[in-house]
Design a protein around this motif. Structure first.
Motif, PDB file in Angstrom:
ATOM      1  N   HIS A  78     -97.319   8.392  -3.171  1.00  0.00           N
ATOM      2  CA  HIS A  78     -95.935   8.627  -2.705  1.00  0.00           C
ATOM      3  C   HIS A  78     -95.855   8.327  -1.209  1.00  0.00           C
ATOM      4  O   HIS A  78     -96.379   9.075  -0.389  1.00  0.00           O
ATOM      5  CB  HIS A  78     -95.535  10.086  -2.980  1.00  0.00           C
ATOM      6  CG  HIS A  78     -94.119  10.415  -2.617  1.00  0.00           C
ATOM      7  ND1 HIS A  78     -93.189  10.837  -3.536  1.00  0.00           N
ATOM      8  CD2 HIS A  78     -93.457  10.396  -1.439  1.00  0.00           C
ATOM      9  CE1 HIS A  78     -92.026  11.055  -2.947  1.00  0.00           C
ATOM     10  NE2 HIS A  78     -92.171  10.797  -1.658  1.00  0.00           N
ATOM     11  N   HIS A  80     -93.225   6.168   1.926  1.00  0.00           N
ATOM     12  CA  HIS A  80     -92.009   5.425   2.279  1.00  0.00           C
ATOM     13  C   HIS A  80     -92.346   4.437   3.388  1.00  0.00           C
ATOM     14  O   HIS A  80     -92.499   4.846   4.548  1.00  0.00           O
ATOM     15  CB  HIS A  80     -90.933   6.375   2.812  1.00  0.00           C
ATOM     16  CG  HIS A  80     -90.527   7.453   1.860  1.00  0.00           C
ATOM     17  ND1 HIS A  80     -89.320   7.430   1.195  1.00  0.00           N
ATOM     18  CD2 HIS A  80     -91.147   8.600   1.460  1.00  0.00           C
ATOM     19  CE1 HIS A  80     -89.211   8.516   0.433  1.00  0.00           C
ATOM     20  NE2 HIS A  80     -90.307   9.242   0.579  1.00  0.00           N
ATOM     21  N   HIS A 233     -87.938  12.299  -5.916  1.00  0.00           N
ATOM     22  CA  HIS A 233     -88.348  13.579  -5.335  1.00  0.00           C
ATOM     23  C   HIS A 233     -87.863  14.713  -6.226  1.00  0.00           C
ATOM     24  O   HIS A 233     -86.777  14.639  -6.788  1.00  0.00           O
ATOM     25  CB  HIS A 233     -87.742  13.740  -3.938  1.00  0.00           C
ATOM     26  CG  HIS A 233     -88.189  12.696  -2.955  1.00  0.00           C
ATOM     27  ND1 HIS A 233     -87.577  11.472  -2.846  1.00  0.00           N
ATOM     28  CD2 HIS A 233     -89.195  12.702  -2.044  1.00  0.00           C
ATOM     29  CE1 HIS A 233     -88.189  10.763  -1.908  1.00  0.00           C
ATOM     30  NE2 HIS A 233     -89.174  11.481  -1.404  1.00  0.00           N
ATOM     31  N   HIS A 272     -93.669  15.963  -4.739  1.00  0.00           N
ATOM     32  CA  HIS A 272     -93.590  17.331  -4.199  1.00  0.00           C
ATOM     33  C   HIS A 272     -93.688  18.410  -5.279  1.00  0.00           C
ATOM     34  O   HIS A 272     -94.702  19.085  -5.377  1.00  0.00           O
ATOM     35  CB  HIS A 272     -92.350  17.524  -3.323  1.00  0.00           C
ATOM     36  CG  HIS A 272     -92.283  16.523  -2.220  1.00  0.00           C
ATOM     37  ND1 HIS A 272     -93.140  16.557  -1.144  1.00  0.00           N
ATOM     38  CD2 HIS A 272     -91.517  15.416  -2.043  1.00  0.00           C
ATOM     39  CE1 HIS A 272     -92.887  15.524  -0.342  1.00  0.00           C
ATOM     40  NE2 HIS A 272     -91.902  14.812  -0.871  1.00  0.00           N
ATOM     41  N   ASP A 325     -96.705  10.701   1.776  1.00  0.00           N
ATOM     42  CA  ASP A 325     -95.275  10.860   2.072  1.00  0.00           C
ATOM     43  C   ASP A 325     -94.935  10.514   3.518  1.00  0.00           C
ATOM     44  O   ASP A 325     -94.025  11.102   4.106  1.00  0.00           O
ATOM     45  CB  ASP A 325     -94.774  12.262   1.712  1.00  0.00           C
ATOM     46  CG  ASP A 325     -93.249  12.345   1.696  1.00  0.00           C
ATOM     47  OD1 ASP A 325     -92.603  11.318   1.396  1.00  0.00           O
ATOM     48  OD2 ASP A 325     -92.715  13.432   1.996  1.00  0.00           O
TER      49      ASP A 325
HETATM   50 ZN    ZN Z   1     -90.878  11.139  -0.082  1.00  0.00          ZN
END
Ligand code: ZN
Ligand code: GUN
Length: 438
Positions: A78, A80, A233, A272, A325
């Protein structure tokens, strides 16, 4: 005719099985001196050097790594990429951080050249951290996904990515519509999914940024495209969970919002998953959805503490991977994420063993992404994505490593002392894509 044959020699560590379900000692496979033979990007022989050297074709000289540890390439389940430029941006909680830093930054990706620049830098930073596979979010702009896929293809890396779908509760410039999100995602799937080692992930940002129509569109994309994954998410912060309850009053809980739209199944990756109760974990098990633990991000934003051992409870285990993340997470290093996972587990009252943390970042991540038959281990038939760690990266590490008398202790020490000097080389399909000495 044989393809190109290369070989690496050095100490190795890899997992045979899941140390959350079986004793660590039975799962870890460690050699002080191993040989890995690679042909056309795949491992064709692997084992103790003394016995495996027979598999080495004449004339192939292995590259030998001294004072090193060779691991599988790591999996960041995960991350970005557009948020590379806001790592460590000081903020408030999740929703405040999104408004203040994330959305303004993602608006810059309307410029394709900017997206290309950041994608190139990000991918090199991933390799430098030892990560060879990731599940990557773009921005709402379709070309943000193109930019990342094109860069990953240049290196032949196994990557999953998608354009974000979001049609409400964000700045105008970051919104698509249910129809546009569907059409652009469909075109990206056609262009990239299954091309080489690339795979597509339908990427609705999270329930608060998606209308019911858009979540339906995401469900349709998933249903119409076998093999395509879904990433989003789930239950990251308490304020977000309360907001979802307001926005979707008819749904039983946050997970039910996704389930209702056909988004909870074996191809789902939920980032998460902190604020889930036992019943929600049981539903994740039942539908075989995977969760991604992002401890660095959760600590940075103060989102909460993931109950890892409840998630993987052997009575109804849920697959779990590990995510940086970034940019809410503060480091691309899998060792930092593993170390953070150990600390989060300690605080919630369960000690995470070194082999278990290592599993999350390798084989467990591969299982979460549904590619455990290809990556996540050093084994014959597996793709040769590998990471070489320098056990003398710093004087402190060299000193500490001398006082480790098992590979588990060494892994623990690495999780604690690692920084970006640790990685000496990273291989993708047998080729060095990062080489500190090369
Ligand atoms: Zn994220
Ligand atoms: N929830 C919705 N979008 C995001 C994001 O970009 N980062 C994190 N950590 N949580 C999110």
């Amino acid at each position: 005719p044989r393809g190109r044959v290369t070989a690496l020699r050095g100490a190795t560590v890899s997992l045979r099985d899941d140390p959350f379900q079986a004793p660590s000692a039975a799962c870890l496979e460690h050699y002080d001196d191993a040989l890995i033979v690679i042909e056309d990007g795949r491992i064709t022989a692997f084992g103790a050097y003394a016995t495996t050297r027979r598999a080495l074709p004449a004339g192939v000289e292995p590259r030998r790594f001294e004072n090193a540890l060779i691991t599988p390439g790591f999996v960041d389940a995960h991350v970005h990429y557009p948020q590379t430029q806001i790592i460590g941006a000081f903020g408030s909680d999740l929703l405040g951080w999104l408004e203040r830093y994330t959305f303004p930054t993602e608006l810059l990706f309307a410029d394709r050249a900017h997206a290309e620049q950041v994608a190139a830098l990000f991918l090199r930073a991933l390799f430098a951290a030892g990560t060879t596979t990731a599940a990557v979010y773009g921005t709402v702009h379709a070309h943000s996904a193109d930019a990342f896929f094109a860069e990953a293809e240049r290196f032949g890396a196994r990557m999953i990515a998608g354009k974000v779908m979001m049609d409400r509760n964000a700045p105008e410039g970051l919104l698509d519509t249910a129809e546009r999100g569907y059409e652009e995602s469909r075109a990206l799937i056609e262009r990239w999914h299954g091309r080489g080692r690339l795979g597509y992930a339908v990427t609705p940002r999270f329930a608060p940024a998606c209308s019911d129509a858009q979540l339906d569109a995401a469900g349709a994309l998933l249903a119409e495209n076998p093999g395509v994954r879904l990433q989003t998410h789930l239950a990251e912060s308490a304020a977000e969970v309360a907001w979802v309850k307001e926005l979707f009053p008819a749904r039983a809980d946050y997970l039910d919002v996704y389930a209702h739209h056909g988004l909870a199944g074996p191809r789902s990756l939920f980032g998460h998953a902190i604020h889930l109760d036992e019943d929600a974990f049981a539903r994740c098990h039942a539908c075989d959805a995977a969760l991604v633990h992002c401890p660095g991000s959760n600590l940075f934003l103060g989102s909460g503490l993931f109950r890892l051992f409840d998630a993987v409870d052997p009575r109804r285990p849920v697959r779990v991977g590990l995510g940086s993340d970034v940019g809410a997470g503060t480091s691309l290093s899998p060792f930092r994420s593993m170390g953070d996972a150990c600390k989060v587990s300690a605080v919630v009252g369960r000690r995470l063993a070194a082999a278990q943390a290592f599993h999350l970042a390798t084989l467990g991540g591969a299982r979460a992404l549904g590619v455990e038959d290809r990556i996540g281990r050093i084994a014959v038939g597996y793709e040769a994505d590998l990471c070489v760690l320098d056990l003398a990266a710093t004087p402190l590490l060299a000193f500490r490593a001398r006082w480790c008398d098992s590979v588990e202790e060494l892994l623990f020490a690495l999780m604690t002392l690692a920084d970006d000097r640790l990685v000496r080389a990273t291989y993708v399909a047998g080729e060095a894509v990062f080489d500190r000495d090369g």
